[in-house]
Design a protein around this motif. Structure first.
Motif, PDB file in Angstrom:
ATOM      1  N   GLN A 101      32.146  46.689  35.650  1.00 52.23           N
ATOM      2  CA  GLN A 101      32.740  47.948  36.080  1.00 52.23           C
ATOM      3  C   GLN A 101      33.755  48.456  35.069  1.00 52.23           C
ATOM      4  O   GLN A 101      34.372  47.672  34.340  1.00 52.23           O
ATOM      5  N   HIS A 103      36.793  49.378  35.208  1.00 54.80           N
ATOM      6  CA  HIS A 103      38.152  48.805  35.158  1.00 54.80           C
ATOM      7  C   HIS A 103      38.190  47.415  34.513  1.00 54.80           C
ATOM      8  O   HIS A 103      39.244  46.886  34.237  1.00 54.80           O
ATOM      9  N   ARG A 104      37.028  46.829  34.273  1.00 53.46           N
ATOM     10  CA  ARG A 104      36.976  45.533  33.573  1.00 53.46           C
ATOM     11  C   ARG A 104      36.981  45.690  32.060  1.00 53.46           C
ATOM     12  O   ARG A 104      37.328  44.742  31.359  1.00 53.46           O
ATOM     13  N   HIS A 182      28.319  41.400  41.996  1.00 47.41           N
ATOM     14  CA  HIS A 182      28.647  42.820  42.159  1.00 47.41           C
ATOM     15  C   HIS A 182      28.034  43.631  41.015  1.00 47.41           C
ATOM     16  O   HIS A 182      27.549  44.736  41.220  1.00 47.41           O
ATOM     17  N   ASP A 201      35.031  40.701  40.190  1.00 45.09           N
ATOM     18  CA  ASP A 201      34.478  41.335  41.392  1.00 45.09           C
ATOM     19  C   ASP A 201      33.541  40.434  42.199  1.00 45.09           C
ATOM     20  O   ASP A 201      32.866  40.909  43.118  1.00 45.09           O
ATOM     21  N   TYR A 204      36.281  39.917  46.786  1.00 43.38           N
ATOM     22  CA  TYR A 204      37.151  40.981  47.263  1.00 43.38           C
ATOM     23  C   TYR A 204      37.885  40.415  48.482  1.00 43.38           C
ATOM     24  O   TYR A 204      37.251  39.787  49.337  1.00 43.38           O
ATOM     25  N   HIS A 239      39.742  42.382  43.684  1.00 43.75           N
ATOM     26  CA  HIS A 239      40.467  43.392  44.455  1.00 43.75           C
ATOM     27  C   HIS A 239      41.137  42.688  45.631  1.00 43.75           C
ATOM     28  O   HIS A 239      40.505  41.866  46.294  1.00 43.75           O
TER      29      HIS A 239
HETATM   30 ZN   LIG Z   1      35.876  46.203  40.805  1.00 40.16          ZN
END
Ligand SMILES: [Zn+2]
Length: 308
Positions: A101, A103-104, A182, A201, A204, A239
């Motif tokens: 993702q 944000h990674r 994910h 991820d 969560y 998260h």
């Molecule tokens: Zn994520």
């Protein structure tokens, strides 16, 4: 601002709010003598959080810092760097991308210019390359042109197929990619000396996980079990707050297993995709983002099960 909270009766965490009274702020939490979690908001990407709507982490060694996940944009990466600098003046030597993702990895270029080497699984790098343009469009819509300004794509310098181990300043790092979860290239980072697990991820907590187009719920369960087999004392999820393996299991594994089992039975009874809202997921209603995600998750698992 400093506050001390005790959770699960085991962990003492000192939490420093970097931008006080801002629910979009990143929060610093010490999880071991040399390891820190940077806990992001449970919301979507916004202009305020600069795409940092996730957790990050860093480990301070005598020979430099290892950062787990680069942040969701150039400016988001800069914010993460400022937090690291509030703890140590050591340079960031390595950045590990735990998954696919934005944000990674969207902050990779920022840290690369500071001299850090970027590490990801080969599958994650392939995923970054495949989805870069789509992630860019999505992100610029959510954080705006001002928020995304400065961000450039930068892929990993070091890749590995299933695992990668190294030592920096006497701290051992073990990174494992056990299959898609994910995202196709998800990896967890294990610190055997302090028994801290950074899961990206794969886990969560507090908020409902998202089963997205590139997710694989069947493999995700196996990847979770491989991670859990290390028996970590502390789990830093992708998260949600750092926690125990028991909470990670409840909020992630139990939900995935519940969905797959319930939807398999639903298909068995002849239930169609258009009737998917009949699946009762209220057991997991306590998780943030339930309203926006639970229907989509059910539909994705339905599609997966049809193909299995
Ligand atoms: Zn994520």
């Amino acid at each position: 601002m400093k506050l001390i909270n005790i959770f699960t009766g085991l962990l003492l965490v000192i939490s420093i709010s970097v931008n006080a009274a801002d629910d979009q702020a990143l929060k610093l939490k010490k999880v071991a003598t040399n390891a820190w979690a940077i806990v992001g908001p449970l919301t979507n990407r916004t202009a305020e959080n600069l795409g940092n709507n996730a957790n990050f982490g860093f480990i301070v060694t005598k020979e430099g810092v290892v950062l787990i996940d680069a942040g969701g944009s150039y400016q988001g990466a800069k914010r993460i760097h400022q937090i690291i600098q509030s703890v140590t003046k050591q340079p960031v030597k390595f950045v590990i991308n735990s998954g696919g993702q934005d944000h990674r990895w969207f902050g990779n270029d920022y840290f690369s210019h500071l001299g850090a080497k970027i590490i990801s699984s080969a599958a994650a790098k392939k995923d970054h390359q495949a989805r870069s343009a789509a992630q860019w469009t999505m992100l610029s819509n959510l954080i705006g042109n001002k928020g995304i300004a400065g961000t450039k794509e930068k892929f990993a310098d070091i890749t590995f197929k299933s695992d990668y181990k190294f030592t920096l300043g006497e701290v051992t790092f073990e990174i494992y990619h056990k299959g898609p979860a994910h995202t196709p290239g998800d990896a967890y980072i294990w610190l055997p000396q302090s028994k801290v697990m950074f899961t990206g991820d794969i886990v969560y907590t507090e908020r409902m996980l998202g089963i997205i187009e590139v997710s694989n719920s069947r493999s995700w369960l196996n990847v979770f079990d491989a991670m859990a087999a290390h028996k970590p004392d502390y789990v830093v999820p992708g998260h949600g707050s750092p926690t125990t393996l028991a909470v990670a299991t409840k909020d992630t594994r139990d939900y995935l297993a519940f969905l797959r089992k319930t939807i398999a039975a639903f298909i068995e009874q002849g239930g169609g995709a258009h009737e998917i809202s009949r699946i009762n997921q209220s057991r997991f209603q306590y998780l943030a983002n339930y309203d926006t995600l639970h229907g989509r998750n059910a539909l994705k698992v339905y599609t997966e099960l049809e193909w299995e």
